[in-house]
Design an enzyme around this catalytic site. Structure first.
Site, PDB file in Angstrom:
ATOM      1  N   MET A   1       0.818  -1.216   0.000  1.00 33.29           N
ATOM      2  CA  MET A   1       0.000   0.000   0.000  1.00 33.29           C
ATOM      3  C   MET A   1       0.850   1.263   0.000  1.00 33.29           C
ATOM      4  SD  MET A   1      -3.336  -0.556  -0.033  1.00 33.29           S
ATOM      5  CE  MET A   1      -4.156   0.769   0.875  1.00 33.29           C
ATOM      6  N   GLY A   2       2.143   1.145  -0.333  1.00 36.34           N
ATOM      7  CA  GLY A   2       2.953   2.346  -0.428  1.00 36.34           C
ATOM      8  C   GLY A   2       4.239   2.265   0.355  1.00 36.34           C
TER       9      GLY A   2
ATOM     10  N   LYS B   1       3.568   7.557   6.200  1.00 36.82           N
ATOM     11  CA  LYS B   1       3.163   6.502   5.275  1.00 36.82           C
ATOM     12  C   LYS B   1       2.551   7.148   4.038  1.00 36.82           C
ATOM     13  CE  LYS B   1       0.540   2.241   4.818  1.00 36.82           C
ATOM     14  NZ  LYS B   1      -0.274   1.216   5.510  1.00 36.82           N
TER      15      LYS B   1
ATOM     16  N   ASP C   1      -4.328  -6.502  10.146  1.00 35.57           N
ATOM     17  CA  ASP C   1      -3.098  -6.917   9.464  1.00 35.57           C
ATOM     18  C   ASP C   1      -1.972  -7.120  10.463  1.00 35.57           C
ATOM     19  OD1 ASP C   1      -1.593  -7.674   7.264  1.00 35.57           O
ATOM     20  OD2 ASP C   1      -0.970  -5.637   6.774  1.00 35.57           O
TER      21      ASP C   1
END
Length: 502
Positions: A20-21, A38, A136
């Site tokens: 996701m980056g 992030k 997660d």
């Protein structure tokens, strides 16, 4: 020239990249501090509606994560928009991930993994109480600053009860640590995080995830139909792992059960849990690592479901901080003639401050001078040292306590008062000394000394509670009264030479 985000955050370097980056180390020019940011990047091929939904979820969940204030959770400071995308500003924790620790060291000892599990369980409990599900939990999202574990990346967390905004057909979370209900595209719940916690602890103690398959589809198929791969190294952790990795969320081990069992393992106490048997088609292998202490002749009874019970009558009662101030590890090792597992690292050194007749113990959290030849029984960062002399019943231990917020004197006074009033648990308890405001390691410590009877043996204990490395610690000397006077100097030398590892 460095890039500036939201006219405030100067990007310095990339710390890591994921699905996701990227995560950047950055400088907050307004407050003059370093932060982690992030950068949320999405895969190609999404339509505008999908992009809008995912960005909406990211903003919402970052705001949810910012409500969490817990020492075991990386703090979210801010969420800003730049180039039409969300950027999440977080506390910068200078530590490697659990995945990197496993890759470098291989499978970790069960006691150390249990201590990691306690930290993560406490962090998840705080998040769940605030209505936030992580979704997660995995080794890569666990940071390992010295002496503790910290959970990071609530970037895909979702508010419990809120509508889930997901990319159509995408897997949100890491397949190797995904709960079965998430793999079926069902709503993630706190029980889903417990499954992922079990998978993370499995990987830490076994050196591999619960399902090792050639590709992601094989992992997903096994997750839905197979039991986790057989355990080889988990030893006393096996019942906890099997309890957390039950496919049915309703049958999954509850947090209070997991906490009680993990605490016993982390403190080196014997564990007897027939109710936590593995599924019928899983064969437990003998543990590859011997237990740190021998089990007593009659193992403790299993507590009723929903209640926690410590494994032995304690010298110091529970209820102080998140973890108890306990001397159970000393009681077991010293009075039950514990095992002879030499798990620490000692040796002659050229350093000053190690007197003749001593050697320098080096652990991950501290180092100190200990008498040569004493038996070492480590449990994670906690260690017990036992005098091996024939006929001698004495040892001392150092233990990390979860919280550093309380005053050492108040904490110890509360413990001593509890023992005074509990005449059934401590019928022979007698306080000999209590001292507040001892100058120690640049702060204030407190000490208590008391006598007691353990298994018919008159004993004595001395406990020092102090702050060290942003946590509360206790050092305990315990043993038979007949062995006391000649060996008190050993404990005092240990305290005098206690310091951060060099």
């Amino acid at each position: 020239m460095s890039r500036l985000i939201a006219t405030r955050y100067e990007l310095v370097e990339v710390l890591g990249r994921g699905g996701m980056g990227a995560v950047w180390r950055a400088r907050d020019r307004t407050l003059g501090r370093e932060v982690a940011i992030k950068e949320v990047s999405l895969p190609q091929g999404l339509d505008d509606a999908q992009v809008e939904r995912i960005y909406a979820r990211t903003f919402r969940e970052a705001r949810s994560a910012a409500r969490l204030d817990h020492p075991g959770i990386v703090t979210v400071y801010d969420v800003v928009e730049e180039d039409g995308r969300p950027w999440i500003v977080m506390q910068l924790v200078r530590a490697e991930g659990l995945d990197a620790v496993i890759a470098r060291e291989g499978p970790l000892p069960p006691g150390r993994v249990a201590a990691i599990g306690l930290d993560l369980l406490d962090a998840l409990g705080a998040a769940h109480a605030a209505g936030v599900v992580h979704r997660d939990v995995k080794p890569g999202n666990v940071l390992m600053p010295r002496g503790r574990a910290v959970l990071t990346d609530f970037g895909i967390a979702t508010m419990a009860g809120d509508e889930t905004l997901t990319q159509a057909g995408a897997i949100v979370g890491s397949p190797a640590y995904l709960a079965p209900e998430q793999a079926r595209h069902q709503k993630a719940t706190p029980a889903s995080d417990l499954w992922s916690l079990g998978g993370t602890l499995y990987a830490a103690v076994e050196g591999r995830p619960p399902y090792r398959r050639p590709d992601v589809w094989g992992v997903m198929a096994a997750l839905l139909s197979d039991d986790p791969d057989p355990l080889r190294l988990a030893g006393p952790l096996a019942p906890v792992l099997h309890g957390l990795l039950r496919k049915d969320p309703e049958q999954r081990m509850r947090p209070d059960e997991a906490e009680g069992m993990l605490r016993q393992i982390a403190h080196g106490a014997p564990l007897h849990t027939p109710s936590a048997a593995p599924p019928h088609n899983v064969t437990l292998q003998p543990p590859a690592v011997p237990p740190t202490v021998e089990s007593p002749a009659s193992p403790p009874a299993v507590p009723p479901r929903g209640r926690r019970r410590m494994p032995w009558p304690l010298l110091v009662p529970a209820g102080i901080f998140t973890a108890a101030l306990v001397a159970a590890v000393v009681a077991v090792v010293v009075f039950a003639n514990g095992g002879d597992n030499d798990g620490g690292k000692t040796g002659e050194t050229g350093k000053t401050g190690v007197p003749a007749g001593y050697e320098l113990y080096r652990g991950s959290a501290f180092e100190a001078a200990v008498p040569k030849g004493w038996k070492q029984e480590p449990s994670g960062d906690d260690v017990t040292f036992r005098d091996p002399a024939p006929g001698v019943t004495l040892g001392f231990a150092i233990q990390r306590i979860d919280s550093s917020e309380a005053d050492p004197g108040d904490a110890l006074a509360s413990a001593v008062n509890g023992m005074k009033s509990d005449t059934s648990q401590y019928p022979d308890f007698k306080q000999e000394k209590f001292t507040r405001n001892i100058s120690y390691l640049g702060g204030q410590a407190a000490e208590a000394q008391f006598t007691f009877t353990k298994d018919g043996k008159p004993g004595r204990a001395r406990v020092r509670v102090f702050k060290f490395d942003n946590a509360m610690y206790q050092a305990i000397l315990a043993g038979a009264q007949k062995d006391w006077d000649q060996r008190v100097p050993y404990f005092e030398t240990f305290l005098d030479t206690f310091r951060a590892p060099s």
